[in-house]
Design an enzyme around this catalytic site. Structure first.
Site, PDB file in Angstrom:
ATOM      1  N   GLU A  11      36.398   3.896   3.737  1.00  0.00           N
ATOM      2  CA  GLU A  11      37.929   3.881   3.552  1.00  0.00           C
ATOM      3  C   GLU A  11      38.295   2.456   2.866  1.00  0.00           C
ATOM      4  O   GLU A  11      39.256   2.437   2.392  1.00  0.00           O
ATOM      5  CB  GLU A  11      38.399   3.773   4.878  1.00  0.00           C
ATOM      6  N   ASP A 195      39.787  17.388   7.178  1.00  0.00           N
ATOM      7  CA  ASP A 195      39.490  18.705   8.139  1.00  0.00           C
ATOM      8  C   ASP A 195      40.756  18.967   8.766  1.00  0.00           C
ATOM      9  O   ASP A 195      41.732  18.320   8.631  1.00  0.00           O
ATOM     10  CB  ASP A 195      38.453  18.327   9.115  1.00  0.00           C
TER      11      ASP A 195
HETATM   12  N1  ADE Z   1      39.589  11.924  11.705  1.00  0.00           N
HETATM   13  C1  ADE Z   1      39.382  12.950  10.671  1.00  0.00           C
HETATM   14  N2  ADE Z   1      39.253  14.041  11.379  1.00  0.00           N
HETATM   15  C2  ADE Z   1      39.658  13.694  12.597  1.00  0.00           C
HETATM   16  C3  ADE Z   1      39.783  14.689  13.787  1.00  0.00           C
HETATM   17  N3  ADE Z   1      39.820  16.092  13.475  1.00  0.00           N
HETATM   18  N4  ADE Z   1      40.135  14.494  14.910  1.00  0.00           N
HETATM   19  C4  ADE Z   1      40.212  13.011  15.017  1.00  0.00           C
HETATM   20  N5  ADE Z   1      39.968  11.904  14.054  1.00  0.00           N
HETATM   21  C5  ADE Z   1      39.935  12.490  12.850  1.00  0.00           C
END
Ligand code: ADE
Length: 231
Positions: A11, A195
């Site tokens: 990042e 996601d």
């Molecule tokens: N960072 C990226 N995806 C995530 C998720 N599904 N839950 C918590 N932090 C995240």
């Protein structure tokens, strides 16, 4: 001074590569990089994963002169229209894993604190403008829900949506927000969706996180140009 923070190397690494006049300040558990990015003096750091790391690192940034804090990273999309690659700019932030309900507090409320921490309007506006310049992605302004949990289930997403009205789930933002709010320092959290926090989120995260984390570079640079432009 503007501070830029991410949780993971992916990042911040592209920004770090372009940091000029770089000076590394080694602190217990964290290295803060001082330098100049696109002509702007900044602090840049990788804070590590989770709320404790985020709170500690934010405190270091404030002690080292941060007067504005921008957190950038990836998140699980909770808003039903979010797709991988889209960008969420925080309106406000909650800690979804806080539960003092037996003592009469709303779920998510830390006793004695705000139920949600609002992001700074000026930083939000600059973040939205910079995010809109990233091609092919949708930009959503919304509530960021933070907790020390990776959300990877339909019930998990539903709870964050229905209980908190969250746009996305991540693991640091609200801790940054809580510390900044205590100090009266403006902040904003910008998250690229890696996601959708439901079944298979772990697989998507591994595949897409490195790619979408790169949006951070473009958004932060756009913000620097925006915030330093003559009125
Ligand atoms: N960072 C990226 N995806 C995530 C998720 N599904 N839950 C918590 N932090 C995240």
């Amino acid at each position: 001074m503007l501070a830029i923070m991410g949780a993971m190397d992916e990042e911040i690494e592209l920004l770090l590569a372009d940091l000029r006049e770089r000076e590394d300040v080694t602190l217990p558990g964290v290295t803060v990089h001082r330098g100049v990015l696109d002509g702007v003096p900044v602090l840049l750091t990788r804070g590590g994963i989770g709320k404790v790391n985020a709170a500690m690192t934010t405190t270091y940034l404030l002690v080292h002169g941060a007067s504005r804090v921008v957190f950038t990273g990836v998140a699980g999309g909770v808003h039903p229209e979010l797709r991988v690659g889209d960008i969420v700019v925080s309106t406000d932030l909650v800690q979804h894993d806080v539960d003092v309900t037996p003592l009469g507090y709303e779920v998510g409320t830390v006793p004695g604190e705000l139920p949600a921490w609002p992001a700074d309007p000026e930083l939000r506006a600059a973040a939205v403008r910079a995010a809109q310049a990233v091609e092919g992605v949708q930009v959503v302004e919304g509530r960021v829900a933070s907790g020390d949990q990776f959300i990877a289930s339909v019930p998990g997403v539903t709870r964050l949506r229905e209980t908190f009205g969250a746009a996305c789930a991540e693991m640091e933002g609200a801790a940054v927000a809580q510390v900044c709010a205590k100090a009266g320092v403006p902040f904003v959290v910008i998250r690229s969706v890696s996601d959708t926090a439901d079944t298979g989120a772990d697989v998507d995260y591994r595949e897409f996180m490195p790619r979408v984390a790169r949006h951070a570079k473009q958004v932060v640079r756009g913000m620097l140009a925006d915030l330093t432009a003559a009125p």
